[in-house]
Design a protein around this motif. Structure first.
Motif, PDB file in Angstrom:
ATOM      1  N   GLU A 194      -3.512  14.550  -6.359  1.00 25.41           N
ATOM      2  CA  GLU A 194      -3.246  13.990  -5.032  1.00 25.41           C
ATOM      3  C   GLU A 194      -2.122  12.954  -5.091  1.00 25.41           C
ATOM      4  O   GLU A 194      -1.235  12.939  -4.235  1.00 25.41           O
ATOM      5  N   GLN A 195      -2.158  12.080  -6.105  1.00 23.91           N
ATOM      6  CA  GLN A 195      -1.119  11.057  -6.230  1.00 23.91           C
ATOM      7  C   GLN A 195       0.240  11.696  -6.495  1.00 23.91           C
ATOM      8  O   GLN A 195       1.254  11.277  -5.933  1.00 23.91           O
ATOM      9  N   PHE A 221       1.804   1.117  -5.595  1.00 23.44           N
ATOM     10  CA  PHE A 221       1.557   2.248  -6.486  1.00 23.44           C
ATOM     11  C   PHE A 221       1.708   1.816  -7.944  1.00 23.44           C
ATOM     12  O   PHE A 221       1.099   2.388  -8.839  1.00 23.44           O
ATOM     13  N   ASP A 271       1.533  12.981  -3.281  1.00 23.33           N
ATOM     14  CA  ASP A 271       2.022  11.857  -2.465  1.00 23.33           C
ATOM     15  C   ASP A 271       3.410  11.422  -2.927  1.00 23.33           C
ATOM     16  O   ASP A 271       4.310  11.204  -2.111  1.00 23.33           O
ATOM     17  N   TYR A 272       3.587  11.265  -4.232  1.00 24.94           N
ATOM     18  CA  TYR A 272       4.882  10.839  -4.763  1.00 24.94           C
ATOM     19  C   TYR A 272       5.976  11.854  -4.446  1.00 24.94           C
ATOM     20  O   TYR A 272       7.088  11.487  -4.093  1.00 24.94           O
ATOM     21  N   LEU A 280      -7.677  13.329  -8.457  1.00 27.60           N
ATOM     22  CA  LEU A 280      -6.996  12.111  -8.008  1.00 27.60           C
ATOM     23  C   LEU A 280      -5.522  12.101  -8.433  1.00 27.60           C
ATOM     24  O   LEU A 280      -4.645  11.737  -7.644  1.00 27.60           O
ATOM     25  N   HIS A 281      -5.252  12.502  -9.663  1.00 22.57           N
ATOM     26  CA  HIS A 281      -3.865  12.520 -10.138  1.00 22.57           C
ATOM     27  C   HIS A 281      -3.042  13.606  -9.442  1.00 22.57           C
ATOM     28  O   HIS A 281      -1.860  13.399  -9.161  1.00 22.57           O
ATOM     29  N   GLY A 312       6.884   7.283 -11.722  1.00 20.88           N
ATOM     30  CA  GLY A 312       5.543   7.598 -11.217  1.00 20.88           C
ATOM     31  C   GLY A 312       5.269   9.088 -11.224  1.00 20.88           C
ATOM     32  O   GLY A 312       4.184   9.534 -11.604  1.00 20.88           O
ATOM     33  N   ASP A 329       0.813  -1.214   0.000  1.00 19.16           N
ATOM     34  CA  ASP A 329       0.000   0.000   0.000  1.00 19.16           C
ATOM     35  C   ASP A 329       0.844   1.260   0.000  1.00 19.16           C
ATOM     36  O   ASP A 329       0.395   2.315  -0.433  1.00 19.16           O
ATOM     37  N   LYS A 330       2.090   1.171   0.494  1.00 12.56           N
ATOM     38  CA  LYS A 330       2.945   2.349   0.617  1.00 12.56           C
ATOM     39  C   LYS A 330       4.023   2.453  -0.455  1.00 12.56           C
ATOM     40  O   LYS A 330       4.697   3.476  -0.551  1.00 12.56           O
ATOM     41  N   GLU A 339       2.324  10.860 -13.410  1.00 15.35           N
ATOM     42  CA  GLU A 339       1.297  11.700 -12.782  1.00 15.35           C
ATOM     43  C   GLU A 339       1.359  13.128 -13.313  1.00 15.35           C
ATOM     44  O   GLU A 339       0.321  13.759 -13.521  1.00 15.35           O
TER      45      GLU A 339
END
Length: 192
Positions: free
Chosen positions: A124-125, A31, A128-129, A121-122, A156, A26-27, A160
């Motif tokens: 946010e991802q 991805f 995160d990255y 969503l993208h 990634g 998950d972490k 994104e």
């Protein structure tokens, strides 16, 4: 990439239980190669049956203790073989792109909202990255393993970044749906 190879990679990095693997997926690996808890446990059983991993024996038996797995030489050899194996690039199968193509035929009703949802969503991802990059890959970290892990993360980030830019541009270029088109009482055929 396949799930068995992702699990072998994760276990070589750190022997883990199925639950720990799920949390780690998950972490990080998840991805790029997502898997459910059930898929991970099922694959752990297959890898153990094939002799590529084994459950570590606890120092003292404890009721309810989770099995922790480690990779055996056969599993390491399989991962090394697979890593060196050539593979053709895979075709992109992105439902959103198919929806866009379909909208060109049936109209764009509801499409803007879906594109905006994907854009959020993208973004946010991507955030995160970038946070993972800031936290886990400082400039002074130069070992070869870290550089390769960072390369995966940079892929990634690049993907994104592409999606954020492409979605924003596509939303700008999106023709209005018939329900959003301005109405006019003037008849263009009459010139009024």
């Amino acid at each position: 990439m396949s799930l068995p190879h992702a699990i072998l990679t994760a276990l070589l990095e750190k022997p883990s239980s199925g639950l720990e693997l799920t949390r780690r997926f998950d972490k990080s690996i998840g991805f790029f190669w997502p898997a459910t808890h059930q898929q991970i446990y099922r694959e752990l059983g297959r890898l153990e049956a094939s002799g590529q991993i084994r459950a570590l024996q606890p120092e003292a038996p404890v009721r309810g203790q989770k099995k922790e797995y480690e990779v055996l030489p056969e599993g390491r050899a399989e991962l090394a073989r697979w890593t060196a194996e050539g593979a053709a690039p895979r075709a992109v199968r992105e439902p959103l792109l198919l929806r866009l193509r379909a909208a060109a035929v049936v109209g764009t009703d509801g499409l803007a909202a879906e594109l905006e949802r994907h854009l959020v969503l993208h973004r946010e991802q991507l955030a995160d990255y970038r946070e993972i990059e800031r936290r886990d890959f400082p400039a002074e970290r130069t070992d070869a393993g870290a550089r390769l892990q960072h390369a995966v993360l940079r892929a990634g980030i690049g993907l994104e970044t592409f999606w954020v830019q492409w979605l924003a541009e596509t939303l700008e270029d999106l023709p209005p749906s018939p329900s959003q088109a301005p109405t006019s009482s003037a008849d263009p055929a009459n010139g009024s």
